[in-house]
Design a protein around this motif. Sequence first.
Motif, PDB file in Angstrom:
ATOM      1  N   CYS A 236      -1.059   5.119   0.021  1.00 41.95           N
ATOM      2  CA  CYS A 236      -1.950   5.984   0.808  1.00 41.95           C
ATOM      3  C   CYS A 236      -2.816   5.168   1.759  1.00 41.95           C
ATOM      4  N   GLY A 237      -3.080   3.913   1.419  1.00 40.70           N
ATOM      5  CA  GLY A 237      -3.833   3.026   2.307  1.00 40.70           C
ATOM      6  C   GLY A 237      -5.339   3.066   2.128  1.00 40.70           C
TER       7      GLY A 237
ATOM      8  N   CYS B 290      -6.316   0.050  -7.097  1.00 44.67           N
ATOM      9  CA  CYS B 290      -5.374   0.780  -6.242  1.00 44.67           C
ATOM     10  C   CYS B 290      -4.806   1.931  -7.064  1.00 44.67           C
TER      11      CYS B 290
ATOM     12  N   CYS C  97      -7.321   2.102  -0.323  1.00 39.87           N
ATOM     13  CA  CYS C  97      -7.916   0.877  -0.865  1.00 39.87           C
ATOM     14  C   CYS C  97      -7.600  -0.341  -0.007  1.00 39.87           C
ATOM     15  N   THR C  98      -6.676  -0.194   0.940  1.00 34.39           N
ATOM     16  CA  THR C  98      -6.073  -1.343   1.620  1.00 34.39           C
ATOM     17  C   THR C  98      -7.060  -2.211   2.421  1.00 34.39           C
TER      18      THR C  98
ATOM     19  N   TYR D  40       0.851  -1.197   0.000  1.00 38.59           N
ATOM     20  CA  TYR D  40       0.000   0.000   0.000  1.00 38.59           C
ATOM     21  C   TYR D  40       0.887   1.248   0.000  1.00 38.59           C
TER      22      TYR D  40
ATOM     23  N   CYS E 104      -2.687   3.994  -6.155  1.00 32.70           N
ATOM     24  CA  CYS E 104      -1.253   4.151  -5.912  1.00 32.70           C
ATOM     25  C   CYS E 104      -0.439   3.096  -6.669  1.00 32.70           C
TER      26      CYS E 104
HETATM   27 FE1  FES Z   1      -3.448   4.208  -2.300  1.00 33.40          FE
HETATM   28 FE2  FES Z   1      -4.183   1.737  -2.965  1.00 33.40          FE
HETATM   29  S1  FES Z   1      -2.662   2.329  -1.546  1.00 33.40           S
HETATM   30  S2  FES Z   1      -5.123   3.585  -3.491  1.00 33.40           S
END
Ligand code: FES
Length: 216
Positions: free
Chosen positions: A146-147, A196, A149-150, A144, A198
Motif C-alpha cells: 500500500c506504500g 509494515c 509505511c514506505t 511495499y 502489508c
Molecule cells: Fe502497506 Fe507497509 S506497504 S503498510
Amino acid sequence: MPDSTDFELSRRRLLIATAASAAAAAATKVSAQMPSNAQAAATGALPMMQVSFTVNGTARELTLDTRTTLLDALREHLHLTGTKKGCDHGQCGACTVIVDGQRINSCLTLAVMHEGGSITSIEGLGEPQDMHTMQAAFVKHDGYQCGYCTPGQICSAVAVLDEIKAGIPSHVSADLTARPQATALELRERMSGNICRCGAYSNIVDAMTEVAGRTA
Ligand code: FES
Ligand code: FES
C-alpha cells in the motif's frame, strides 16, 4: 385534591429545572471567562515561538505553537505530506525522518526543539525522476504494497546503513567490539521500529541488502 405522587413528580421536575438552569448559568460564566484562540494569541497567551531549520536543503522559518510536533510542522505547516502519521504515539515508524543524520520518530519530538537543525524527509531523498538508491531498490524488490509505511521505512533504511557504516552496534550485535555487518539479522533488528501492515519485510531486507552491497 393532589395526592402525594403528584407532589413528588412536581418536586422532581422543579429540582431538574433548577439544576439545568444552574448548569447553564455556570457554563455561560466559564465561556465568558475563556478567551477565544484569537484573543489568546493576541494577548500572547498561546505559547508561540519562532523556529528556523533546514528542510530538505531549504531554510525554513515557522512561527509555531510550541506544542507542535515536528511531524505536524512538516505535514500541516510545510505541506510535506510524504511523511506519514500512523499511530502518532511513537509505535509504528511511519513518521520517521532524518534529523542531523539520525532517524527519529517525528511524532515524538517538538518542532521547536530542532532550531538550526537539518531535516531530511522522503521528499528530500529523491524524486520519481531522480530516485535515491534506496528508493530505487525498494521499487526493484517490491519493498511495499500500500506504500503507507514506505516513506518512514526508506528514511529509516538509509539511516540504518549509515549507523552500520559508523560501527554503531545493535541489540543483536554478538561482538560489541567488532564492526557490525549489514546481515539480514542486523537489518531486521534495526528496522524493528518500522511496522509494515502489508508485511513487506523480506523485500525491504532484500532492498537494503542490495544497497549495502551484499547479496541477500
Ligand atoms: Fe502497506 Fe507497509 S506497504 S503498510
Ligand atoms: Fe510516529 Fe507512528 S506516527 S511512530
